[in-house]
Design a protein around this motif. Structure first.
Motif, PDB file in Angstrom:
ATOM      1  N   UNK A 191       0.318  -1.117  -0.036  1.00 24.01           N
ATOM      2  CA  UNK A 191      -0.132  -0.035  -0.070  1.00 24.01           C
ATOM      3  C   UNK A 191       1.224   1.389  -0.130  1.00 24.01           C
ATOM      4  N   UNK A 192       0.347   2.208  -1.148  1.00 29.01           N
ATOM      5  CA  UNK A 192       1.345   3.232  -0.615  1.00 29.01           C
ATOM      6  C   UNK A 192       1.350   4.344   0.531  1.00 29.01           C
ATOM      7  N   UNK A 193       2.783   4.191   1.024  1.00 25.01           N
ATOM      8  CA  UNK A 193       2.519   5.711   2.070  1.00 25.01           C
ATOM      9  C   UNK A 193       2.967   6.520   1.878  1.00 25.01           C
ATOM     10  N   UNK A 194       3.763   6.722   0.913  1.00 26.67           N
ATOM     11  CA  UNK A 194       4.340   7.879   1.037  1.00 26.67           C
ATOM     12  C   UNK A 194       4.079   8.394  -1.216  1.00 26.67           C
ATOM     13  N   UNK A 215      13.752  14.767   0.569  1.00 26.05           N
ATOM     14  CA  UNK A 215      14.114  14.984   1.845  1.00 26.05           C
ATOM     15  C   UNK A 215      13.096  13.871   2.812  1.00 26.05           C
ATOM     16  N   UNK A 216      11.946  14.003   2.342  1.00 24.94           N
ATOM     17  CA  UNK A 216      11.075  13.383   3.020  1.00 24.94           C
ATOM     18  C   UNK A 216      10.593  12.177   2.929  1.00 24.94           C
ATOM     19  N   UNK A 217      11.033  11.629   1.260  1.00 27.31           N
ATOM     20  CA  UNK A 217      11.204  10.440   1.112  1.00 27.31           C
ATOM     21  C   UNK A 217      11.993   9.352   1.816  1.00 27.31           C
ATOM     22  N   UNK A 218      13.064  10.425   1.834  1.00 28.89           N
ATOM     23  CA  UNK A 218      14.469   9.665   2.797  1.00 28.89           C
ATOM     24  C   UNK A 218      14.248   9.717   4.605  1.00 28.89           C
ATOM     25  N   UNK A 219      14.061  10.389   4.567  1.00 30.33           N
ATOM     26  CA  UNK A 219      13.186  10.840   6.254  1.00 30.33           C
ATOM     27  C   UNK A 219      12.223   9.056   6.406  1.00 30.33           C
ATOM     28  N   UNK A 252      12.918   5.877   8.616  1.00 33.42           N
ATOM     29  CA  UNK A 252      12.605   4.904   9.836  1.00 33.42           C
ATOM     30  C   UNK A 252      11.458   3.764   9.854  1.00 33.42           C
ATOM     31  N   UNK A 253      11.576   3.424   8.077  1.00 31.13           N
ATOM     32  CA  UNK A 253      11.270   2.202   7.894  1.00 31.13           C
ATOM     33  C   UNK A 253      12.596   1.556   8.066  1.00 31.13           C
ATOM     34  N   UNK A 254      13.720   1.747   7.783  1.00 27.91           N
ATOM     35  CA  UNK A 254      14.822   1.162   8.300  1.00 27.91           C
ATOM     36  C   UNK A 254      15.284   0.363   9.017  1.00 27.91           C
ATOM     37  N   UNK A 292       4.428  10.037  11.624  1.00 28.31           N
ATOM     38  CA  UNK A 292       3.749  11.032  11.717  1.00 28.31           C
ATOM     39  C   UNK A 292       4.078  11.455  13.243  1.00 28.31           C
ATOM     40  N   UNK A 293       4.894  10.466  13.983  1.00 23.20           N
ATOM     41  CA  UNK A 293       5.093  10.831  15.881  1.00 23.20           C
ATOM     42  C   UNK A 293       6.592  11.473  15.585  1.00 23.20           C
TER      43      UNK A 293
END
Length: 83
Positions: free
Chosen positions: A6-9, A15-19, A23-25, A82-83
């Motif tokens: 499912x699309x998260x972003x 920069x947002x994609x890398x952030x 987090x996922x890593x 989001x946190x």
């Protein structure tokens, strides 16, 4: 399978994609990443790039990033970014 993700972003910010990816890593969550270059899209009889579109499009607007996560991890991933 593709439909289990499912699309998260979906956006133009590297920069947002890398952030989000970081987090996922850190959480050891599986993800897929796609980079979409809109300058190669067909518009009528020619591509955007063939019509001189690269001269008018900023690179930030031309490239789009998509991050997908497994459906079962989607809610947790939303919470984390989001946190």
């Amino acid at each position: 399978m593709f439909w289990s993700f499912k699309t998260l972003y979906l956006g133009n910010s590297l920069s947002e994609a890398n952030r989000i990816r970081d987090i996922l890593v850190a959480e050891k969550m599986r993800y897929k990443r796609k980079v979409i270059d809109h300058s190669n899209e067909w518009t009528g009889h020619n591509t955007v790039r063939g019509m001189g579109g690269n001269n008018f499009m900023k690179e930030a607007d031309r490239i789009q990033y998509e991050i997908l996560v497994k459906q079962k991890d989607y809610e947790k991933a939303i919470y984390l970014i989001r946190k």
